[in-house]
Design an enzyme around this catalytic site. Structure first.
Site, mmCIF file in Angstrom:
data_model
loop_
_atom_site.group_PDB
_atom_site.id
_atom_site.type_symbol
_atom_site.label_atom_id
_atom_site.label_comp_id
_atom_site.label_asym_id
_atom_site.label_seq_id
_atom_site.Cartn_x
_atom_site.Cartn_y
_atom_site.Cartn_z
ATOM 1 N N ARG A 77 0.851 -1.199 0.000
ATOM 2 C CA ARG A 77 0.000 0.000 0.000
ATOM 3 C C ARG A 77 0.877 1.236 0.000
ATOM 4 O O ARG A 77 1.735 1.394 0.868
ATOM 5 C CB ARG A 77 -0.897 0.029 1.232
ATOM 6 C CG ARG A 77 -1.933 -1.059 1.179
ATOM 7 C CD ARG A 77 -2.885 -1.005 2.346
ATOM 8 N NE ARG A 77 -3.663 -2.232 2.367
ATOM 9 C CZ ARG A 77 -4.477 -2.589 3.341
ATOM 10 N NH1 ARG A 77 -4.642 -1.802 4.383
ATOM 11 N NH2 ARG A 77 -5.140 -3.718 3.275
ATOM 12 N N SER A 104 -7.781 -1.078 0.916
ATOM 13 C CA SER A 104 -8.783 -1.318 1.953
ATOM 14 C C SER A 104 -9.478 -0.054 2.436
ATOM 15 O O SER A 104 -10.119 0.630 1.662
ATOM 16 C CB SER A 104 -8.132 -2.060 3.112
ATOM 17 O OG SER A 104 -9.116 -2.483 3.994
ATOM 18 N N HIS A 105 -9.286 0.275 3.695
ATOM 19 C CA HIS A 105 -9.994 1.403 4.302
ATOM 20 C C HIS A 105 -9.241 2.723 4.124
ATOM 21 O O HIS A 105 -9.699 3.757 4.593
ATOM 22 C CB HIS A 105 -10.153 1.124 5.798
ATOM 23 C CG HIS A 105 -8.828 0.822 6.422
ATOM 24 N ND1 HIS A 105 -8.185 -0.367 6.219
ATOM 25 C CD2 HIS A 105 -8.012 1.579 7.164
ATOM 26 C CE1 HIS A 105 -7.025 -0.336 6.838
ATOM 27 N NE2 HIS A 105 -6.890 0.832 7.412
ATOM 28 N N ASP A 158 -16.230 -1.082 4.720
ATOM 29 C CA ASP A 158 -15.133 -0.188 4.319
ATOM 30 C C ASP A 158 -14.922 -0.170 2.804
ATOM 31 O O ASP A 158 -15.724 -0.727 2.040
ATOM 32 C CB ASP A 158 -13.833 -0.583 5.030
ATOM 33 C CG ASP A 158 -13.270 -1.894 4.530
ATOM 34 O OD1 ASP A 158 -14.054 -2.734 4.068
ATOM 35 O OD2 ASP A 158 -12.041 -2.076 4.577
ATOM 36 N N ASP A 168 -13.049 -1.735 0.625
ATOM 37 C CA ASP A 168 -13.028 -2.984 -0.148
ATOM 38 C C ASP A 168 -13.981 -4.042 0.405
ATOM 39 O O ASP A 168 -13.988 -5.181 -0.069
ATOM 40 C CB ASP A 168 -11.602 -3.550 -0.233
ATOM 41 C CG ASP A 168 -11.074 -3.995 1.105
ATOM 42 O OD1 ASP A 168 -11.455 -3.393 2.129
ATOM 43 O OD2 ASP A 168 -10.274 -4.954 1.156
ATOM 44 N N ASP A 182 -14.236 -5.619 3.395
ATOM 45 C CA ASP A 182 -13.915 -6.703 4.336
ATOM 46 C C ASP A 182 -14.113 -6.301 5.795
ATOM 47 O O ASP A 182 -14.167 -7.141 6.672
ATOM 48 C CB ASP A 182 -12.510 -7.283 4.096
ATOM 49 C CG ASP A 182 -11.409 -6.251 4.160
ATOM 50 O OD1 ASP A 182 -11.710 -5.065 4.401
ATOM 51 O OD2 ASP A 182 -10.233 -6.636 3.970
ATOM 52 N N ARG A 183 -14.229 -5.003 6.068
ATOM 53 C CA ARG A 183 -14.457 -4.567 7.453
ATOM 54 C C ARG A 183 -15.931 -4.246 7.694
ATOM 55 O O ARG A 183 -16.669 -3.984 6.744
ATOM 56 C CB ARG A 183 -13.656 -3.302 7.756
ATOM 57 C CG ARG A 183 -12.185 -3.492 7.647
ATOM 58 C CD ARG A 183 -11.446 -2.244 8.084
ATOM 59 N NE ARG A 183 -10.019 -2.536 8.096
ATOM 60 C CZ ARG A 183 -9.127 -1.909 8.839
ATOM 61 N NH1 ARG A 183 -9.509 -0.933 9.630
ATOM 62 N NH2 ARG A 183 -7.857 -2.257 8.799
ATOM 63 N N GLU A 202 -11.108 -9.822 14.383
ATOM 64 C CA GLU A 202 -10.029 -8.941 14.812
ATOM 65 C C GLU A 202 -10.626 -7.644 15.315
ATOM 66 O O GLU A 202 -11.667 -7.192 14.811
ATOM 67 C CB GLU A 202 -9.108 -8.626 13.640
ATOM 68 C CG GLU A 202 -8.336 -9.802 13.121
ATOM 69 C CD GLU A 202 -7.324 -9.336 12.081
ATOM 70 O OE1 GLU A 202 -6.172 -9.122 12.439
ATOM 71 O OE2 GLU A 202 -7.716 -9.159 10.926
ATOM 72 N N LYS A 207 -11.740 -11.673 5.687
ATOM 73 C CA LYS A 207 -12.799 -11.191 6.556
ATOM 74 C C LYS A 207 -13.896 -10.598 5.672
ATOM 75 O O LYS A 207 -13.628 -10.250 4.522
ATOM 76 C CB LYS A 207 -12.274 -10.188 7.564
ATOM 77 C CG LYS A 207 -11.551 -8.987 6.989
ATOM 78 C CD LYS A 207 -10.890 -8.250 8.132
ATOM 79 C CE LYS A 207 -10.340 -6.906 7.710
ATOM 80 N NZ LYS A 207 -8.980 -6.972 7.209
#
Ligand code: G16
Length: 566
Positions: free
Chosen positions: A24, A114-115, A280, A282, A284-285, A368, A381
């Site tokens: 990233r 991601s986020h 989020d 992508d 996954d959260r 997590e 996740k």
């Protein structure tokens, strides 16, 4: 169409080491000539792609479409047999994991940070997933990193770009290409896991008192959320917001927590919404937030684990074969595991550490503290999975208690009354100087080697509580399946009342260093509702004060306050 494989000369770039979940960096870094190409070639040098089928998908952030074409050029030149690509280059991270597994692909390349915020001045990311659908383990990411250090050429086939907006089959040089619907396989997966008729009946029959709001935060999950909440469950259009994916996430920070998902929090409170949830960039959260009730991710996974075998068809049928959490996550799930006689694994931060346990049939549900929750249905996740899991559990709990409305708050209170409560909070100090962060780590390491903090007692000035240090240690992990060892995964200060503080450097930032401080204090069920149902920050006040004092965090980082508290 005829094609020619060309070799392009290049030089290694420094710092192409994948972090907690892929490489990233700022978009501008990826846009440097040869930078993205080098990393993609390094992936193919590390995992020979000849004759293989790979999935490509991203969260739709800025620079995704260009990078899909780059991967096509380099992948076809390196002998990839087939690429399966989400329409418009879009697949949420969990959807990509599902596609890899469902279509028995050999792996996939996910384009996401991601986020982290997106757009020309923000972040981009590339991550390699293996054939079980999960993020590549360290053995693979280390190999990729080694390749980036010695790369001198990359291969390409230069052909006109593929139209990513058209579903169906085509070819790119010697490689077959299939563009698939980004959403439908995922919706089918969730319909197979959860009791959709039960949820639908509950949300519709109680629609006056139980309103639902899903916030896609302009990330990739908007279309998935719409398909599930509006089309499948029949909720009104107003039950989804920020559901159009945007390359810069509308200028926001697509991280579902109390700070960045404030729009959701405000609307839930204002409109008296019983069930709010966000996902989020992508997908996954997740964050679960109902009127007056925030669910910490540590509590969320514990509650899902507690109810799953009873309420969720997938676990009713298949059973639960072990639970797990990352080390900084609170021990709430451990209490559930103990009561149910299940194994509970504690792994380092990073979803990739759950994969081996799932593949070995020793892990069904895990989570997590970083707003990640999931199960062995895929190997990532899964934000929308967690949100639907909560709806399924609430629908079931209400079916069991038809005379009251069991909302998020009631479910939490019932849980604490049985298991006690691990109060948990995380303080993030984002983009601090790397030197300051290193000084903090070094000072804690000195305490570890000299045992200089053990048995010292510290008193909170504001609450008068006393905390005596039992031990300070570094968390090392040996994978029970492949016996690989991961060292220095966080520094842990344990107190003799069972409280704990963990310090860790984030592996997902793209600038400077981010320090995380995780604080946890257990209160047994016998303490009674007044203690158990306290506000989190109030429950942790004394411990936080002591943690900041003994670590000298504020002095080392030159920051009075954290950037984000979750
Ligand atoms: C990634 C990983 C998670 C990890 C999180 C935070 O999540 O997949 O397993 O917990 O980063 O990591 P760190 O504390 O090192 O920043 P995501 O959602 O960013 O892919």
């Amino acid at each position: 169409m005829s094609y020619q494989v060309k070799e392009i000369q290049t030089k290694p770039f420094e710092g192409q080491k994948p972090g907690t979940s892929g490489l990233r960096k700022r978009v501008k870094i990826f846009q440097q000539e040869h930078y993205t190409e080098n990393f993609v070639q390094a992936i193919f040098d590390a995992v020979d792609p000849k004759g293989k089928t790979l999935v490509i998908g991203g969260d739709g952030r800025y620079y995704c479409p260009e990078t899909v074409q780059t991967i096509l050029k380099i992948g076809s030149a390196n002998g990839v047999a087939k690429f399966i690509i989400g329409k418009d280059g879009i697949l949420s991270t969990p959807a990509a994991s599902n596609i890899i597994r469902k279509y028995k692909a050999d792996g996939g390349i996910l384009l996401t940070a991601s986020h982290n915020p997106g757009g020309p001045n923000n972040d981009f990311g590339i991550k390699y997933n293996v054939s079980n659908g999960g993020p590549a383990p360290e053995s693979v990411t280390n190999k990729i990193y080694e390749k980036t250090k010695s790369i001198s050429t990359y291969k390409v086939i230069e052909l006109p770009p593929i139209d990513l907006g058209k579903k169906g089959f085509s070819t790119y040089g010697p490689t077959n290409v299939e563009i698939i619907d980004s959403v439908s396989d995922y919706v089918q997966l969730l319909e197979d896991i959860f009791d959709f008729p039960l949820i639908k009946n509950f949300v519709q029959s109680r629609s006056n008192e139980f309103k639902v709001l899903f916030d896609g935060m302009h990330g990739v999950t908007g279309p998935y959320g719409h398909a599930i909440f509006v089309d499948a469950l029949g909720l009104p259009e107003s039950s989804v917001q920020n559901a159009i994916p945007l390359p810069d996430f509308g200028g926001g920070h697509p991280d579902p927590n109390l700070t960045y998902a404030h729009e959701l929090v405000e609307r839930v409170e204002r409109d008296n919404i019983q069930f709010g949830a966000a996902s989020d960039g992508d997908g996954d959260r997740n964050m679960i937030y109902g009127k007056g009730a925030f669910v910490t991710p540590s509590d969320s996974v514990a509650i899902i684990a507690d109810w799953a075998a009873e309420a969720i068809p997938y676990f009713k049928k298949g059973g639960i074969h072990g639970l797990a959490r990352s080390m900084p996550t609170s021990a709430q799930i451990d209490y559930v595991a103990k009561k149910k006689g299940l194994e509970c694994h504690v792994v380092p931060t990073g979803w990739k550490f759950f994969g081996n346990l799932m593949d070995a049939g020793r892990l069904s549900i895990c989570g997590e503290e970083s707003f990640g929750t999931g199960s062995d249905h895929i190997r990532e996740k899964d934000g929308v999975w967690a949100i639907v899991a909560w709806l399924n559990i609430l629908a079931y709990a209400n079916q069991q208690s038809p005379n009251e409305l069991v909302g998020i708050k009631q479910l939490l209170e019932k849980h604490y009354a049985v298991y006690g409560r691990s109060f948990f909070s995380r303080y993030d100090y984002e983009e601090v100087s790397s030197e300051g962060a290193q000084k903090l780590v070094d000072a804690l390491n000195e305490h570890i080697s000299a045992s200089s903090l053990a048995k010292t007692t510290h008193t909170s000035k504001s609450t008068g509580q006393k905390f005596t240090v039992a031990e300070v240690s570094n968390f090392d992990y040996t994978d029970p399946i492949d016996h690989s060892v991961s060292k220095n995964q966080g520094q842990v200060v344990r107190f003799d009342d069972g409280s704990r503080v963990v310090f860790r450097l984030s592996g997902t930032g793209s600038q400077g260093a981010t320090v995380r401080m995780y604080v946890e204090r257990y209160v047994p069920a016998s303490a009674g509702p007044a203690e158990l149902n306290k506000d989190t920050q109030e429950g942790l006040k004394g411990l936080i004060e002591v943690a900041l004092e003994i670590s000298k965090l504020r002095e080392f980082l030159e920051r009075e306050k954290p950037t984000v508290i979750t």
